[in-house]
Design a protein around this motif. Sequence first.
Motif, PDB file in Angstrom:
ATOM      1  N   VAL A   1       0.838  -1.205   0.000  1.00  4.72           N
ATOM      2  CA  VAL A   1       0.000   0.000   0.000  1.00  4.72           C
ATOM      3  C   VAL A   1       0.873   1.255   0.000  1.00  4.72           C
ATOM      4  CG1 VAL A   1      -1.693   1.316   1.310  1.00  4.72           C
ATOM      5  CG2 VAL A   1      -1.924  -1.171   1.126  1.00  4.72           C
ATOM      6  N   ALA A   2       1.999   1.198   0.721  1.00  2.00           N
ATOM      7  CA  ALA A   2       2.827   2.399   0.862  1.00  2.00           C
ATOM      8  C   ALA A   2       3.730   2.641  -0.345  1.00  2.00           C
ATOM      9  CB  ALA A   2       3.670   2.285   2.133  1.00  2.00           C
ATOM     10  N   ALA A   3       4.029   1.569  -1.098  1.00  2.00           N
ATOM     11  CA  ALA A   3       5.038   1.653  -2.167  1.00  2.00           C
ATOM     12  C   ALA A   3       4.861   2.843  -3.116  1.00  2.00           C
ATOM     13  CB  ALA A   3       5.099   0.339  -2.936  1.00  2.00           C
ATOM     14  N   PRO A   4       3.671   3.074  -3.677  1.00  5.75           N
ATOM     15  CA  PRO A   4       3.554   4.171  -4.638  1.00  5.75           C
ATOM     16  C   PRO A   4       3.768   5.544  -4.007  1.00  5.75           C
ATOM     17  CG  PRO A   4       1.402   3.248  -4.163  1.00  5.75           C
ATOM     18  CD  PRO A   4       2.403   2.350  -3.525  1.00  5.75           C
TER      19      PRO A   4
ATOM     20  N   PHE B   1       7.798   5.607  -3.257  1.00  2.15           N
ATOM     21  CA  PHE B   1       8.592   5.765  -4.481  1.00  2.15           C
ATOM     22  C   PHE B   1       7.717   6.355  -5.582  1.00  2.15           C
ATOM     23  CE2 PHE B   1       9.732   1.853  -2.208  1.00  2.15           C
ATOM     24  CZ  PHE B   1      11.017   2.178  -1.795  1.00  2.15           C
ATOM     25  N   PRO B   2       7.326   7.624  -5.444  1.00  2.00           N
ATOM     26  CA  PRO B   2       6.356   8.196  -6.380  1.00  2.00           C
ATOM     27  C   PRO B   2       6.850   8.208  -7.827  1.00  2.00           C
ATOM     28  CG  PRO B   2       7.286   9.878  -4.936  1.00  2.00           C
ATOM     29  CD  PRO B   2       7.738   8.587  -4.409  1.00  2.00           C
ATOM     30  N   ASP B   3       8.192   8.209  -8.019  1.00  2.00           N
ATOM     31  CA  ASP B   3       8.711   8.243  -9.389  1.00  2.00           C
ATOM     32  C   ASP B   3       8.609   6.885 -10.077  1.00  2.00           C
ATOM     33  OD1 ASP B   3       9.301  10.816  -8.880  1.00  2.00           O
ATOM     34  OD2 ASP B   3      11.438  10.474  -8.478  1.00  2.00           O
ATOM     35  N   TYR B   4       8.337   5.846  -9.306  1.00  2.00           N
ATOM     36  CA  TYR B   4       8.373   4.501  -9.863  1.00  2.00           C
ATOM     37  C   TYR B   4       7.005   3.836  -9.970  1.00  2.00           C
ATOM     38  CZ  TYR B   4      13.436   4.687  -9.342  1.00  2.00           C
ATOM     39  OH  TYR B   4      14.749   5.027  -9.451  1.00  2.00           O
ATOM     40  N   LYS B   5       5.952   4.655  -9.912  1.00  2.00           N
ATOM     41  CA  LYS B   5       4.597   4.077  -9.897  1.00  2.00           C
ATOM     42  C   LYS B   5       4.341   3.162 -11.094  1.00  2.00           C
ATOM     43  CE  LYS B   5       2.402   7.787  -7.357  1.00  2.00           C
ATOM     44  NZ  LYS B   5       1.688   9.052  -7.527  1.00  2.00           N
TER      45      LYS B   5
ATOM     46  N   PHE C   1      -2.704  13.301 -14.032  1.00  2.00           N
ATOM     47  CA  PHE C   1      -1.962  12.143 -14.505  1.00  2.00           C
ATOM     48  C   PHE C   1      -1.327  11.364 -13.368  1.00  2.00           C
ATOM     49  CE2 PHE C   1       1.619  10.221 -16.991  1.00  2.00           C
ATOM     50  CZ  PHE C   1       0.796   9.400 -17.757  1.00  2.00           C
ATOM     51  N   ASP C   2      -0.903  12.069 -12.316  1.00  2.00           N
ATOM     52  CA  ASP C   2      -0.253  11.396 -11.194  1.00  2.00           C
ATOM     53  C   ASP C   2      -1.243  10.507 -10.442  1.00  2.00           C
ATOM     54  OD1 ASP C   2       2.360  11.189 -10.146  1.00  2.00           O
ATOM     55  OD2 ASP C   2       1.573  12.041  -8.271  1.00  2.00           O
ATOM     56  N   ASN C   3      -2.446  11.029 -10.241  1.00  2.00           N
ATOM     57  CA  ASN C   3      -3.477  10.208  -9.593  1.00  2.00           C
ATOM     58  C   ASN C   3      -3.821   9.004 -10.442  1.00  2.00           C
ATOM     59  OD1 ASN C   3      -3.641  11.870  -7.442  1.00  2.00           O
ATOM     60  ND2 ASN C   3      -5.467  12.985  -8.164  1.00  2.00           N
ATOM     61  N   PHE C   4      -3.822   9.209 -11.767  1.00  2.00           N
ATOM     62  CA  PHE C   4      -4.108   8.120 -12.699  1.00  2.00           C
ATOM     63  C   PHE C   4      -3.115   6.971 -12.490  1.00  2.00           C
ATOM     64  CE2 PHE C   4      -3.132   6.512 -17.105  1.00  2.00           C
ATOM     65  CZ  PHE C   4      -4.225   5.674 -17.183  1.00  2.00           C
ATOM     66  N   LYS C   5      -1.824   7.329 -12.345  1.00  2.00           N
ATOM     67  CA  LYS C   5      -0.803   6.292 -12.158  1.00  2.00           C
ATOM     68  C   LYS C   5      -1.008   5.528 -10.846  1.00  2.00           C
ATOM     69  CE  LYS C   5       2.949   8.870 -13.314  1.00  2.00           C
ATOM     70  NZ  LYS C   5       4.368   9.129 -13.642  1.00  2.00           N
ATOM     71  N   THR C   6      -1.371   6.281  -9.798  1.00  2.00           N
ATOM     72  CA  THR C   6      -1.637   5.627  -8.510  1.00  2.00           C
ATOM     73  C   THR C   6      -2.837   4.690  -8.628  1.00  2.00           C
ATOM     74  OG1 THR C   6      -0.965   7.717  -7.540  1.00  2.00           O
ATOM     75  CG2 THR C   6      -1.898   6.080  -6.046  1.00  2.00           C
ATOM     76  N   PHE C   7      -3.861   5.180  -9.323  1.00  2.00           N
ATOM     77  CA  PHE C   7      -5.091   4.399  -9.521  1.00  2.00           C
ATOM     78  C   PHE C   7      -4.788   3.086 -10.243  1.00  2.00           C
ATOM     79  CE2 PHE C   7      -8.813   3.681 -12.415  1.00  2.00           C
ATOM     80  CZ  PHE C   7      -9.728   3.309 -11.443  1.00  2.00           C
TER      81      PHE C   7
END
Lengths: 348, 247
Positions: A17-20, A23-27, A168-174
């Motif tokens: 759960v914490a990974a993204p 490491f936000p650059d590696y989503k 776009f960032d939320n999209f990657k997390t999603f």
Amino acid sequence: MSAQKAILYVALLVLIVAAPFLFPDYKTQLATLWLMIIVSLTWDMTGGQMGYNSLGNIFFYGTGMYVAAVIAIGMVYDVGEYTNAFGGGKFDFTDDQYFTGLFVGIIGAGVFCALSAFAIGWLTFGLRGPYFAIGTLGVAIAAGELVSNWDWVGGGQGIALPVYPGDFDNFKTFIYFLFAGTGVVLFIFLSWLYQTRFRAAINAIRDDEEKAEAMGLHTLRYKLVTWAMAAFFVGIVGGISAFQLIHFEPLETAYQTINLGIFMVVCVLLGGKGTLWGPIIGAILFHVFKEVTWNYFLGWQWVALGALIVVTVVYFQDGLLGWLRLKKPEWFGVRVENKQQAVAEPAE
Amino acid sequence: MSTIIEVQGVSKSYGGVKANTDISLTVPEGGITGLIGPNGSGKTTLFNSIVGYHPIDGGSIQFQGKEISKLLVPDIARLGLLRTFQQTRIYGAMNCVENMLISTPHRKLRFIESFRRNSKEEHERAEHLLDFVGLYEKRYLRSGSLSFGQQKLLEFAMALMNEPTVLLLDEPTAGINPTLINGLIDRLRRANTEFGITLFIIEHNMRVIMNMADTIYCLAHGEMLASGSPDEIQNDQRVIDAYLGAH
């Protein structure tokens, strides 16, 4: 479950759960890692546990992509008109339409792929050993060629899906959580399945199918159901990939037999087939190896990858866990035990 | 004793080779029946025909009064007619206990039940039978790592786990050392008397088969040469000639 094991699983879940966020650059990388883990675990269901080495599981990935796309678009517009107007035309999707299409599309992809596994399995499970591998590979290649000539779904140009309504960032997390959620569900499902009689049945088919038949097992039924379960999950991640990529085409992205279609096999061989953790460990190792070579040995990356495949297949067939099993059999429950010992420490 | 297997006029040829010609025999329920004959006389072919391994060219095979010559191998196995193999077959990458647990009778298992774990009773029965054949201590070893003789014993235990009505054994003592053979004979007898399993045995070891069987059939060149009690067979000149090669 022992206390240590429970702690390990909780720690892993927290990490997932914490990974993204850590490491936000590696989503996107992490999402792809989950994709590798899922296709490896599902490949191992037939390849490792049942002894049927399919080279055609990529068929379910590509088909999942197309089914999800067709459902998501078809719920709002006419698919033919939509694909025909490629680049032109104006097709808007509201937030509700996007999310409904996404979830229905992804689930529909899983269900469709499970059903097609029954149909293809019915035709190909008469083949054994290398013939099954080649037969299933043929199905995947043929499907890619057929779809690339099918204008209704965009032909060789592929399909473009609606874009995520948000930044776009939320999209990657999603997308990461869609993959991770599927992976966690798959892992829980397999840890349960591999404790039932079902696993013993498909292991028996792997070790000696003729003997299994002579003992009265419904071998075809087990084979079909196993492949359908695997195809369900591959179809789902195919559907997620379709929404992740937004635009995809048939030969290089959807039915990518020589990339993902082979990578999943290598991951399983690397980690150790026929085990629950082997495909996961293999997928992580493979993904790290691939990314490192792509970043630091550009130009040689395919050579390095080829070398890894050759070394694994020739010298390291049992993979990491297979090697460990050879060195430390007692860790895997292999032991000689007489009656007094059995009474002293009863087996689970 | 009533008849449990009735073979009538069964023929089977592979291309021009007539492996079985017009074979008829009966296996009485609850007994031990032997099948002997020189190498290549068609014994295993007949076994394969009975268990549905290949279609027969002509004749009829009945099990408990039901025609089974058109049924497939797993269907026949689920009726309770089970065979062991001459070249022992077990699930090599699984340990002995797992081999036993997957051998529970599948005629009773509904598909939905394959998604459950094995019951405690099944575990106990598996361990009991492994103890019965003397493999208890090795039950958590990979079965493929056992010796050939031990694998043979495991295969026998797996067959018992399946609770068959009739067990067809293809050379149960081949490859087993002479001291173990006595133990095996004893266990085969007990399977017959204690578990009530009808046995139909192919055997080359004359001492074994003459000791155990009530009735013996002798094949030669794919044809039925003689049948009768062990005494009659032992003193039949045609059988002696067949084995010594005068035929």
